[in-house]
Design an enzyme around this catalytic site. Structure first.
Site, PDB file in Angstrom:
ATOM      1  N   LYS A  14       0.836  -1.211   0.000  1.00 26.65           N
ATOM      2  CA  LYS A  14       0.000   0.000   0.000  1.00 26.65           C
ATOM      3  C   LYS A  14       0.870   1.260   0.000  1.00 26.65           C
ATOM      4  CE  LYS A  14      -2.428  -0.890   3.753  1.00 26.65           C
ATOM      5  NZ  LYS A  14      -2.014  -2.224   4.217  1.00 26.65           N
ATOM      6  N   ARG A  89     -10.034   1.010   8.399  1.00 24.45           N
ATOM      7  CA  ARG A  89      -9.642  -0.363   8.746  1.00 24.45           C
ATOM      8  C   ARG A  89     -10.710  -1.083   9.551  1.00 24.45           C
ATOM      9  NH1 ARG A  89      -3.676   0.571   8.671  1.00 24.45           N
ATOM     10  NH2 ARG A  89      -2.553  -1.339   9.085  1.00 24.45           N
ATOM     11  N   ARG A 128      11.453  -6.268   5.321  1.00 24.72           N
ATOM     12  CA  ARG A 128      11.351  -4.844   5.673  1.00 24.72           C
ATOM     13  C   ARG A 128      11.889  -4.597   7.082  1.00 24.72           C
ATOM     14  NH1 ARG A 128       5.474  -2.081   5.591  1.00 24.72           N
ATOM     15  NH2 ARG A 128       5.274  -2.960   7.667  1.00 24.72           N
ATOM     16  N   ARG A 134      11.192  -1.513  11.892  1.00 22.91           N
ATOM     17  CA  ARG A 134       9.931  -1.129  12.535  1.00 22.91           C
ATOM     18  C   ARG A 134       9.639  -2.065  13.689  1.00 22.91           C
ATOM     19  NH1 ARG A 134       4.917   0.254   8.551  1.00 22.91           N
ATOM     20  NH2 ARG A 134       3.804  -0.902  10.158  1.00 22.91           N
ATOM     21  N   ARG A 145      -1.066  -8.914  13.654  1.00 24.89           N
ATOM     22  CA  ARG A 145      -1.635  -7.922  12.717  1.00 24.89           C
ATOM     23  C   ARG A 145      -2.498  -8.601  11.656  1.00 24.89           C
ATOM     24  NH1 ARG A 145       3.771  -5.337  11.080  1.00 24.89           N
ATOM     25  NH2 ARG A 145       2.621  -4.077   9.596  1.00 24.89           N
TER      26      ARG A 145
HETATM   27  P1  AMP Z   1       0.361   0.623   8.980  1.00 26.30           P
HETATM   28  O1  AMP Z   1       1.603   1.428   8.836  1.00 26.30           O
HETATM   29  O2  AMP Z   1      -0.769   1.136   8.140  1.00 26.30           O
HETATM   30  O3  AMP Z   1       0.607  -0.857   8.789  1.00 26.30           O
HETATM   31  O4  AMP Z   1      -0.120   0.798  10.501  1.00 26.30           O
HETATM   32  C1  AMP Z   1       0.680   0.380  11.596  1.00 26.30           C
HETATM   33  C2  AMP Z   1      -0.194   0.180  12.815  1.00 26.30           C
HETATM   34  O5  AMP Z   1      -0.856   1.409  13.150  1.00 26.30           O
HETATM   35  C3  AMP Z   1      -1.311  -0.838  12.636  1.00 26.30           C
HETATM   36  O6  AMP Z   1      -0.881  -2.168  12.881  1.00 26.30           O
HETATM   37  C4  AMP Z   1      -2.308  -0.365  13.690  1.00 26.30           C
HETATM   38  O7  AMP Z   1      -1.898  -0.743  14.988  1.00 26.30           O
HETATM   39  C5  AMP Z   1      -2.184   1.164  13.612  1.00 26.30           C
HETATM   40  N1  AMP Z   1      -3.137   1.739  12.641  1.00 26.30           N
HETATM   41  C6  AMP Z   1      -2.837   2.344  11.448  1.00 26.30           C
HETATM   42  N2  AMP Z   1      -3.941   2.741  10.819  1.00 26.30           N
HETATM   43  C7  AMP Z   1      -4.993   2.380  11.612  1.00 26.30           C
HETATM   44  C8  AMP Z   1      -6.412   2.505  11.497  1.00 26.30           C
HETATM   45  N3  AMP Z   1      -6.993   3.083  10.431  1.00 26.30           N
HETATM   46  N4  AMP Z   1      -7.169   2.018  12.518  1.00 26.30           N
HETATM   47  C9  AMP Z   1      -6.614   1.450  13.600  1.00 26.30           C
HETATM   48  N5  AMP Z   1      -5.278   1.281  13.767  1.00 26.30           N
HETATM   49  C10 AMP Z   1      -4.471   1.749  12.782  1.00 26.30           C
END
Ligand code: AMP
Length: 193
Positions: A14, A89, A128, A134, A145
């Site tokens: 993404k 999400r 990654r 990370r 996740r």
């Molecule tokens: P990402 O970088 O999009 O993979 O997000 C990393 C983490 O941030 C996710 O595993 C969630 O814990 C949190 N997170 C990001 N976006 C959301 C969202 N829209 N709703 C809830 N948690 C989020």
């Protein structure tokens, strides 16, 4: 206004595709993951609350996410369109997003899902982890996740399917080819509207 949401499990690409799309369609990029990581870096209260959940692979509560999105939309009210990356999400977030966009006299044009098999996702995320370090890219957290994704995020797909706004793209293979397929799809949607 062209408003796109990119959908897909962790590791589906993404972030990479978002960067190409914002450039091509001049969209304002809203990545909730990036916004949260920035809050954590700045050690804000919201960031500290979010960090505990992110490090366990759990989603952050909808109320916090909605606050972040609302203020970002207000800041960028003059944008030509938005690219939502990692949002919505949950079904609650999707339905709140509808209301928020309505206030801008617009709506989500489409949700595009990047389809990638789970073994490949795990491989990419572990790779990654070595490059970016990370804290939520350890195998244990990645599996948590995936579970959150299946339980809370997959239903978002049906939300947009029932509104004829859900499209999927094969997320395997050459990045440029994936981007081309995505652009063709978006150009078709723009033409129709
Ligand atoms: P990402 O970088 O999009 O993979 O997000 C990393 C983490 O941030 C996710 O595993 C969630 O814990 C949190 N997170 C990001 N976006 C959301 C969202 N829209 N709703 C809830 N948690 C989020």
């Amino acid at each position: 206004m062209l408003n796109i949401a990119l959908f897909g499990p962790p590791g589906s690409g993404k972030g990479t595709q978002s960067n190409l799309l914002i450039d091509r369609y001049k969209l304002e990029h809203i990545s909730t993951g990036d916004i949260l990581r920035n809050q954590i870096e700045r050690k804000t209260d919201l960031g500290m609350q979010a960090k505990q959940l992110i490090d366990k692979g759990q989603l952050v509560p909808d109320e916090l996410i909605v606050q972040l999105i609302e203020s970002r939309l207000a800041e960028k009210a003059d944008a030509d369109g938005f690219l939502f990356d990692g949002f919505p999400r949950t079904v609650a977030q999707a339905s709140i997003l509808e209301d928020m966009l309505l206030k801008f006299n617009t709506s989500l044009s489409c949700m595009i899902s990047l389809e990638v098999p789970q073994e490949e996702l795990l491989r990419r995320l572990l790779e990654r982890a070595v490059i970016q370090g990370r804290s939520d890219d350890t195998e244990e957290v990645i599996l948590a996740r995936f579970k959150e994704y299946e339980q809370k995020t997959l239903p978002v797909m049906d939300f947009y399917k029932s509104r004829d706004k859900f499209f999927s793209i094969n997320g395997m293979g050459d990045l440029k080819k994936i981007f081309e397929s995505m652009s063709e799809l978006i150009d078709g949607i723009v033409k129709k509207s």
